[in-house]
Structure formats: structure tokens, C-alpha cells
Motif scaffolding. Structure first.
Motif, short mmCIF file in Angstrom:
data_model
loop_
_atom_site.label_atom_id
_atom_site.label_comp_id
_atom_site.label_asym_id
_atom_site.label_seq_id
_atom_site.Cartn_x
_atom_site.Cartn_y
_atom_site.Cartn_z
N UNK A 103 29.90 -87.21 -10.15
CA UNK A 103 29.41 -87.24 -11.53
C UNK A 103 29.72 -85.95 -12.27
N UNK A 104 30.20 -84.95 -11.52
CA UNK A 104 30.56 -83.68 -12.13
C UNK A 104 29.34 -82.85 -12.47
N UNK A 105 29.48 -82.01 -13.47
CA UNK A 105 28.37 -81.13 -13.85
C UNK A 105 27.49 -81.72 -14.93
N UNK A 106 27.57 -83.02 -15.13
CA UNK A 106 26.80 -83.66 -16.19
C UNK A 106 25.31 -83.65 -15.92
N UNK A 107 24.56 -83.96 -16.95
CA UNK A 107 23.10 -83.88 -16.86
C UNK A 107 22.53 -84.91 -15.89
N UNK A 108 23.21 -86.06 -15.71
CA UNK A 108 22.69 -87.08 -14.81
C UNK A 108 22.73 -86.60 -13.36
#
Length: 269
Positions: free
Chosen positions: A201-206
């Protein structure tokens, strides 16, 4: 009030839980209050810190609509945390109220071990919710193999002598081994799968709440495994360094739950 998109509630839950854990550990190791207070100080964090974490996680789960998958995911994690706090309460009754040695195996172990399937269910639901997007079958399979391998290593190396020691009842030996085996076969694989999910999901908020959950679960798995090893050696006492693994671990999961509310709760919910 939010700092960098994260509420003060979340910062207080995570940082506060870790700091309280360290303070409690320093008080225990420093002998604050003498022998009379030692039992209370060493057992209170398992009841208070973990109990507060359970309250935060369950509260967070109820912030999502009943139809939202996040509600069940966090609710199972909250129930698992609550069960662990109840186990700590049982341990407190024996050591603080009754001033007795805690039976092993005993009621506390039943409650502690019951928490593991609940934590696993929460992780399983979380991983499953990303299956269609991220194709989780291979990561889960690899994680399960890693967990089984780790469990086999623990049983065959540090616990081998205690499991073969016929001077202790077989049931007692099996219960002692159940902690690391259940953690390594059930909790660890899905913690690793969650780490894979968060990375994808990478560095995203989720992803951020799940990184906190992964860190918390790894701390709990470590504490459980070391608990089994020390019990097998007959050297475990309440208030040892490994106890902080449980306190910090559940505090991090609670911070993750609170952060999920910050970043994922639908507006108007």
C-alpha cells in the motif's frame, strides 16, 4: 485536534502506553515500594495498560458502520486485547489479593490462550479484505511456512529439554509450549502478511495503522515466546523485561486502531 493528520488521542494512546510501560518496568526493576508493593506494581500494568488499550480498540471498532469490514477487524483485535487484560486480572487476584503463586496451567492461561485466536481472526479479516486487490494467497502461504518453521525451531531447540522432562506433568509441558506455537503458527504469519500488505500500500494513510498493528503483534509474539522459554527454565517472575513486550505491543495496536479512525472513518459516521 490533530498533529500531522494524527489526533492527540492517537499520540496519547501510543506514546503514553509506551512511556507508562517503561515507567512501570523501571519501578519494578528498581524495587520501588519494597517487597510488599512488588506484586501490585509488577501486575498492575497487565491489567491497566492492556485494559486501556482494549477499551480504545473496541471504541475505535464501533466508530465504523456495522456493514464496514473494518468494524469486525478491529473488534476481534479489541476482544483479543480485552481477554489478555482479563488474564492479567486473574493473575493479579492470585498474586496481589490471595498472595499465592499463580497456578500453571490455570485459569489465567486459559484466558491468555483464548486471546490468540481473536487476534488471529482480526488479522485474517484484515488480510482478506485486501485479497482482491493485492492477491494475498502467496504472501499468506509464505508467511504460514515461516511461522511453522519458527514454531518447529522453538520446540526443537529452546523447549526441547523441558518438553522431554518427565518430572513435570505432560499437560503442563504442553501448555507451556502452546504459547509460542500458537503465536508463531497463528499470529506471526498474519502479522507478516499484514506487513506485506502495508508495504504494497506504500506510505499512504491506509497503511499506517497496520504498521502499528504489525509492530505490536511482533512485540507480543516475542514476549509470549520468551515467557514459554523462561517458564520452561523455571526462571520467569512477573515484572521481568519481557513483560514490557505485552504492554507496549497492545498499546501499539490500540494506537493503530485510533489512527484508523483518524484516517479511514467515513465523514459523518
Amino acid at each position: 485536534v490533530k498533529v500531522d493528520g494524527t489526533s492527540v488521542r492517537t499520540w496519547s494512546t501510543g506514546v503514553g502506553g509506551v512511556l507508562l510501560s517503561m515507567v512501570a518496568l523501571l519501578m519494578i526493576r528498581g524495587g520501588v515500594g519494597g517487597e510488599e508493593a512488588a506484586a501490585l506494581i509488577s501486575n498492575a500494568p497487565s491489567l491497566l495498560i492492556v485494559g486501556a488499550a482494549a477499551a480504545v480498540i473496541i471504541w475505535a471498532s464501533l466508530q465504523f458502520p456495522a456493514s464496514e469490514p473494518l468494524r469486525k477487524q478491529w473488534l476481534f483485535l479489541g476482544i483479543g486485547t480485552a481477554l489478555w487484560s482479563v488474564g492479567g486480572g486473574v493473575w493479579n487476584v492470585y498474586e496481589v489479593v490471595l498472595k499465592q503463586e499463580v497456578p500453571f496451567p490455570g485459569i489465567a492461561d486459559v484466558v491468555f490462550l483464548a486471546a490468540i485466536p481473536m487476534l488471529t481472526a482480526g488479522c485474517l479479516l484484515a488480510v482478506g479484505s485486501f485479497n482482491r486487490v493485492l492477491r494475498m494467497m502467496l504472501p499468506v502461504a509464505i508467511s504460514l511456512l515461516a511461522g511453522v518453521a519458527a514454531a518447529a525451531f522453538v520446540v526443537l531447540v529452546p523447549l526441547r529439554a523441558s518438553l522431554a522432562d518427565a518430572s513435570y506433568p505432560l499437560f503442563e509441558r504442553l501448555v507451556g509450549a502452546a504459547y509460542p506455537v500458537a503465536d508463531l503458527v497463528l499470529v506471526l504469519p498474519f502479522a507478516l502478511a499484514l506487513a506485506f500488505t502495508a508495504a504494497r500500500l506504500g506510505g499512504g494513510k491506509i497503511a499506517r495503522p497496520w504498521w502499528l498493528v504489525v509492530a505490536g503483534l511482533l512485540a507480543i509474539v516475542y514476549a509470549d515466546t520468551m515467557f514459554a522459554v523462561l517458564i520452561a527454565e523455571g526462571t520467569y517472575t512477573a515484572g521481568m523485561y519481557i513483560d514490557a513486550g505485552w504492554w507496549v505491543g497492545f498499546s501499539l495496536i490500540a494506537a493503530g486502531a485510533s489512527l484508523a479512525v483518524d484516517v479511514q472513518r467515513p465523514r459523518g459516521a
